[in-house]
Design a protein around this motif. Structure first.
Motif, PDB file in Angstrom:
ATOM      1  N   PRO A 168       0.827  -1.209   0.000  1.00  7.98           N
ATOM      2  CA  PRO A 168       0.000   0.000   0.000  1.00  7.98           C
ATOM      3  C   PRO A 168       0.862   1.261   0.000  1.00  7.98           C
ATOM      4  N   GLY A 169       0.468   2.224  -0.822  1.00  4.36           N
ATOM      5  CA  GLY A 169       1.235   3.449  -0.970  1.00  4.36           C
ATOM      6  C   GLY A 169       2.034   3.500  -2.252  1.00  4.36           C
ATOM      7  N   ASP A 170       2.141   2.376  -2.956  1.00  7.84           N
ATOM      8  CA  ASP A 170       2.923   2.334  -4.189  1.00  7.84           C
ATOM      9  C   ASP A 170       2.164   2.977  -5.353  1.00  7.84           C
ATOM     10  N   LEU A 171       2.924   3.652  -6.210  1.00 13.53           N
ATOM     11  CA  LEU A 171       2.424   4.185  -7.471  1.00 13.53           C
ATOM     12  C   LEU A 171       3.256   3.551  -8.577  1.00 13.53           C
ATOM     13  N   VAL A 172       2.607   2.805  -9.460  1.00  9.58           N
ATOM     14  CA  VAL A 172       3.299   1.943 -10.415  1.00  9.58           C
ATOM     15  C   VAL A 172       3.030   2.384 -11.846  1.00  9.58           C
ATOM     16  N   LEU A 173       4.081   2.402 -12.653  1.00 15.15           N
ATOM     17  CA  LEU A 173       3.938   2.634 -14.088  1.00 15.15           C
ATOM     18  C   LEU A 173       4.103   1.296 -14.799  1.00 15.15           C
ATOM     19  N   LEU A 174       3.045   0.856 -15.484  1.00 20.35           N
ATOM     20  CA  LEU A 174       3.034  -0.422 -16.194  1.00 20.35           C
ATOM     21  C   LEU A 174       3.025  -0.157 -17.686  1.00 20.35           C
ATOM     22  N   GLY A 175       4.138  -0.440 -18.369  1.00 20.67           N
ATOM     23  CA  GLY A 175       4.251  -0.050 -19.760  1.00 20.67           C
ATOM     24  C   GLY A 175       4.638  -1.170 -20.705  1.00 20.67           C
ATOM     25  N   ALA A 176       4.120  -1.101 -21.917  1.00 25.19           N
ATOM     26  CA  ALA A 176       4.473  -2.046 -22.983  1.00 25.19           C
ATOM     27  C   ALA A 176       3.946  -1.493 -24.293  1.00 25.19           C
ATOM     28  N   ARG A 177       4.494  -2.016 -25.390  1.00 29.85           N
ATOM     29  CA  ARG A 177       3.972  -1.681 -26.708  1.00 29.85           C
ATOM     30  C   ARG A 177       2.610  -2.361 -26.906  1.00 29.85           C
ATOM     31  N   PRO A 178       1.785  -1.882 -27.852  1.00 31.03           N
ATOM     32  CA  PRO A 178       0.485  -2.509 -28.099  1.00 31.03           C
ATOM     33  C   PRO A 178       0.626  -4.000 -28.396  1.00 31.03           C
ATOM     34  N   LEU A 187      -1.906  11.778  -7.583  1.00 36.58           N
ATOM     35  CA  LEU A 187      -2.057  10.335  -7.386  1.00 36.58           C
ATOM     36  C   LEU A 187      -1.015   9.799  -6.422  1.00 36.58           C
ATOM     37  N   LYS A 188       0.224  10.274  -6.543  1.00 33.90           N
ATOM     38  CA  LYS A 188       1.309   9.846  -5.660  1.00 33.90           C
ATOM     39  C   LYS A 188       0.983  10.188  -4.207  1.00 33.90           C
ATOM     40  N   THR A 189       0.561  11.433  -3.972  1.00 29.30           N
ATOM     41  CA  THR A 189       0.249  11.871  -2.609  1.00 29.30           C
ATOM     42  C   THR A 189      -0.901  11.064  -2.030  1.00 29.30           C
ATOM     43  N   PHE A 190      -1.940  10.847  -2.839  1.00 33.86           N
ATOM     44  CA  PHE A 190      -3.092  10.100  -2.339  1.00 33.86           C
ATOM     45  C   PHE A 190      -2.728   8.651  -2.032  1.00 33.86           C
ATOM     46  N   ALA A 191      -1.984   8.000  -2.920  1.00 33.77           N
ATOM     47  CA  ALA A 191      -1.600   6.601  -2.692  1.00 33.77           C
ATOM     48  C   ALA A 191      -0.851   6.465  -1.381  1.00 33.77           C
ATOM     49  N   ARG A 192       0.070   7.393  -1.133  1.00 36.44           N
ATOM     50  CA  ARG A 192       0.889   7.319   0.073  1.00 36.44           C
ATOM     51  C   ARG A 192       0.063   7.564   1.337  1.00 36.44           C
ATOM     52  N   THR A 193      -0.812   8.556   1.310  1.00 38.01           N
ATOM     53  CA  THR A 193      -1.570   8.904   2.516  1.00 38.01           C
ATOM     54  C   THR A 193      -2.730   7.948   2.777  1.00 38.01           C
ATOM     55  N   ALA A 194      -3.338   7.414   1.711  1.00 39.70           N
ATOM     56  CA  ALA A 194      -4.504   6.542   1.874  1.00 39.70           C
ATOM     57  C   ALA A 194      -4.136   5.063   1.952  1.00 39.70           C
ATOM     58  N   GLY A 195      -2.881   4.722   1.626  1.00 42.54           N
ATOM     59  CA  GLY A 195      -2.502   3.315   1.635  1.00 42.54           C
ATOM     60  C   GLY A 195      -3.134   2.543   0.502  1.00 42.54           C
ATOM     61  N   THR A 196      -3.248   3.198  -0.645  1.00 44.41           N
ATOM     62  CA  THR A 196      -3.793   2.575  -1.850  1.00 44.41           C
ATOM     63  C   THR A 196      -2.660   2.237  -2.807  1.00 44.41           C
ATOM     64  N   ILE A 197      -2.798   1.163  -3.563  1.00 39.59           N
ATOM     65  CA  ILE A 197      -1.859   0.859  -4.646  1.00 39.59           C
ATOM     66  C   ILE A 197      -2.487   1.346  -5.948  1.00 39.59           C
ATOM     67  N   ILE A 198      -1.792   2.248  -6.635  1.00 36.77           N
ATOM     68  CA  ILE A 198      -2.302   2.777  -7.895  1.00 36.77           C
ATOM     69  C   ILE A 198      -1.359   2.367  -9.021  1.00 36.77           C
ATOM     70  N   VAL A 199      -1.914   1.719 -10.030  1.00 41.52           N
ATOM     71  CA  VAL A 199      -1.148   1.274 -11.205  1.00 41.52           C
ATOM     72  C   VAL A 199      -1.641   2.046 -12.413  1.00 41.52           C
ATOM     73  N   THR A 200      -0.733   2.714 -13.119  1.00 42.97           N
ATOM     74  CA  THR A 200      -1.110   3.437 -14.329  1.00 42.97           C
ATOM     75  C   THR A 200      -0.535   2.707 -15.543  1.00 42.97           C
ATOM     76  N   ILE A 201      -1.401   2.294 -16.449  1.00 38.58           N
ATOM     77  CA  ILE A 201      -0.957   1.676 -17.696  1.00 38.58           C
ATOM     78  C   ILE A 201      -0.412   2.770 -18.601  1.00 38.58           C
ATOM     79  N   SER A 202       0.712   2.494 -19.247  1.00 37.77           N
ATOM     80  CA  SER A 202       1.375   3.531 -20.030  1.00 37.77           C
ATOM     81  C   SER A 202       1.744   3.049 -21.427  1.00 37.77           C
ATOM     82  N   GLN A 203       1.665   3.974 -22.366  1.00 38.24           N
ATOM     83  CA  GLN A 203       2.139   3.709 -23.714  1.00 38.24           C
ATOM     84  C   GLN A 203       3.672   3.769 -23.758  1.00 38.24           C
TER      85      GLN A 203
END
Length: 238
Positions: A64-74, A176-192
């Motif tokens: 909890p608290g992590d902000l993740v960038l998940l990336g790959a080509r189409p 998103l970073k601030t919220f993930a850290r304070t709320a204890g949420t894991i947020i994953v953002t899919i990226s191009q």
């Protein structure tokens, strides 16, 4: 052997145990592992990885608290991996959200075929949000009352500031970073990933290959997860 709770909750219990007893964290982790029937924490972690699919393996590496960038080509499976993570979280009893500006709710439901997913969607443990209003503020508002350890996936990063009235992308990532850290949420953002990425020169994309039509401080992320041709690499951001 089935664990009594998801790994992130066991880690949290170990941290609390370490604080209350004054013992080092590694001793508390081993104590928790023995209560689960394993010789040590490393034994427990190895057993969890061995029987897990890609989504579970990535999810088990996050806290909890992590902000993740998940990336790959189409076509490399980044959305499928993210949906596996959502399914794993929900089946384990956690709250999970999938925010998408790219798919319909039916599209998402048809791609989530893991056992227990339909029940999780019906019960509200999986929430699929396809609103045109999706941006960092919208995500934070939807997650405001979500429990500690909730997983949220955003599909996808480069669309968050497509509307003129939304803040620039860098500011949204900071929110998103601030919220993930304070709320204890894991947020994953899919990226191009940029079209210039050449798999013949390197096996997997790196942060240098992330498509950034607008500037972002990528050090705001705690982890990157890149995949290509069936290989997945989860790395902490320095």
């Amino acid at each position: 052997m089935r664990l009594s709770a998801p790994i992130f909750r066991l880690k949290r219990h170990a941290r609390l145990l370490s604080r209350s007893t004054g013992n080092p964290l590694h001793q508390a982790l081993d104590h928790v592992a023995r209560d689960e029937g394993f010789r040590s924490w490393s034994h427990l972690a190895a057993a969890a990885r061995e029987g897990a699919g890609p989504g579970a393996r990535v999810l088990n590496g996050l806290v909890p608290g992590d902000l993740v960038l998940l990336g790959a080509r189409p076509g490399q499976g980044k959305t499928l991996l993210a949906l596996e993570m959502v399914a794993e979280a929900a089946v384990a009893g956690r709250q999970a959200f999938f925010f998408t500006l790219d798919y319909t709710e039916r599209d998402v439901g048809e791609r989530m075929m893991a056992p227990g997913v339909a029940q999780a969607i019906a019960s509200g443990r999986i929430v699929i949000d396809t609103s045109d209003e999706i941006c960092a503020d919208h995500v934070v508002d939807r997650l405001h009352d979500a429990p500690h350890g909730t997983l949220a996936v955003i599909d996808y990063l480069q669309l968050l500031d497509q509307r003129r009235q939304t803040p620039e992308l860098g500011r949204q990532v900071d929110v998103l970073k601030t919220f993930a850290r304070t709320a204890g949420t894991i947020i994953v953002t899919i990226s191009q990933i940029d079209r210039a990425f050449d798999a013949q020169e390197q096996r997997l994309p790196t942060v240098a290959d992330v498509r950034l039509p607008n500037p972002i401080d990528l050090k705001l992320f705690t982890w990157t997860c890149f995949l290509h041709d069936g290989e997945i690499r989860l790395e902490a951001v320095a």
